[in-house]
Scaffold this active site. Sequence first.
Site, mmCIF file in Angstrom:
data_model
loop_
_atom_site.group_PDB
_atom_site.id
_atom_site.type_symbol
_atom_site.label_atom_id
_atom_site.label_comp_id
_atom_site.label_asym_id
_atom_site.label_seq_id
_atom_site.Cartn_x
_atom_site.Cartn_y
_atom_site.Cartn_z
ATOM 1 N N CYS A 1 0.841 -1.199 0.000
ATOM 2 C CA CYS A 1 0.000 0.000 0.000
ATOM 3 C C CYS A 1 0.876 1.249 0.000
ATOM 4 C CB CYS A 1 -0.912 -0.011 1.219
ATOM 5 S SG CYS A 1 -1.922 1.475 1.387
ATOM 6 N N CYS B 1 -4.365 -1.419 5.645
ATOM 7 C CA CYS B 1 -4.438 -0.171 4.898
ATOM 8 C C CYS B 1 -5.687 -0.103 4.019
ATOM 9 C CB CYS B 1 -3.186 -0.046 4.020
ATOM 10 S SG CYS B 1 -3.095 1.472 3.081
#
Length: 338
Positions: free
Chosen positions: A96, A188
Site C-alpha cells: 500500500c 491499509c
Amino acid sequence: MKRVFVGLSGGVDSAVTAALLKKEGADVVGVFIKGWYPPGMPCTWAADRRDAMRVAAALGIPFHTLDASEEYKRGVIDYLLAEYKAGRTPNPDIMCNREVKFGAFYRFAKEKGADQIATGHYAQTKDGHLFRGKDASKDQSYFLWAVPQEALADTLFPLGGMEKSETRRRAEQFKLPVATKKDSQGICFLGSISVEDFLRTEFGSEEGKAVDEKGEEIGTHDGVLLHTLGSRIALKDAPPGPWYVVSKHVERNLLTVSHAPATTASDPHIRLRETNWFQEPAGELLAQYRYHGPVIAGRLSSDRMYFIPTEPLTEPIATGQSLVIYNDSECIGGGIIS
C-alpha cells in the site's frame, strides 16, 4: 513557501501532521486517498473522508479526493490474494505504501505542483536517510522499506520525533475534530475489515485435515488459505491446544500443526526477492522480519540476495514476509522473504 500535500486519512495522525506543517508556514493541501473496497462488506471510507474534510475545514486548507482504487486493487488486493493462494504470508501495508501512498499519491501531488508530500507515519528522515521513529511502540519504518527513493526524498514525517501521547495532546491543542478518534486497526484502507474476514469472503471455508509433525491426523481446520505460518489456530475435534501452524500444503488443503510455533529454519540463509536499497549495505547489520517482531544480527551476501543471521531465530519466519535491514536505527532497505 513550500507547497506540501498531506495524505489526510481522517485519523488523528494525519490531521496533526497537516496542523504542524501549517503552523510552520507551509502551503498545505489535504488529500483523501480513496482505495478499493470489498463489495458488500462494511467499510468506513465515507465516514473517514468526511472526517478528513472536517480537518481540512478546521485548518482552512484546500481539500482534494484522489481516486486510487485502480492502483490499490492491482497493487495491494490482487497481490494479497495471490500470495495467500500460493501459501505465503504477505504484508499488504508495505505494498500500500509503495503502490498507493508513495506511488499514486506522490505522482498526483507532483502533478498538482507540490514541492513535497507528508504523511502521518512514525518514522524520521535526515539528508535522504530513513530512521526509526522516536516512539518505539509506534515506529513504522518497517513498512517503508519498499518506498521508491525518489518519493522518500520528497516526503516529510512530522510525527517521527514525537511520542503518540504527544500527538494526541497536539490534536487537542489544535482543536482538531478528530482529536479523540480511535486509531484504525485494519489493514491499509480496509478500515475495520479484518484480513481473516476478507479472505473468508474471497476464498470461503473448506474443511481439511490437520496433522501433527509425525503426520498423524489430530483434527480438522476450516481452510488452508485462511491461516499463516506461525499463527495460532483453533482446530475442530482435536486434543486440547494451543496449536500453531508449522507448515502448509495448499494443494492438499492440509496443515501441519504443533503445540509450539517453529523457531528455526533448516537453512540459516534467508533468501530475498524484490529488494530495495536506500543506502549501500555493508558489515554487521540488523534485520527485522515482522512488524514489532524480533531484531536479529547478521550480514548480507555479496549479491544482497541473502541475509545470514549470526544468531538463532527466536520466532518462525514465513515466505512472503518482509525482512527489513537496519544499520543501528537507520533503515537501509529490505526485501521479501522467498
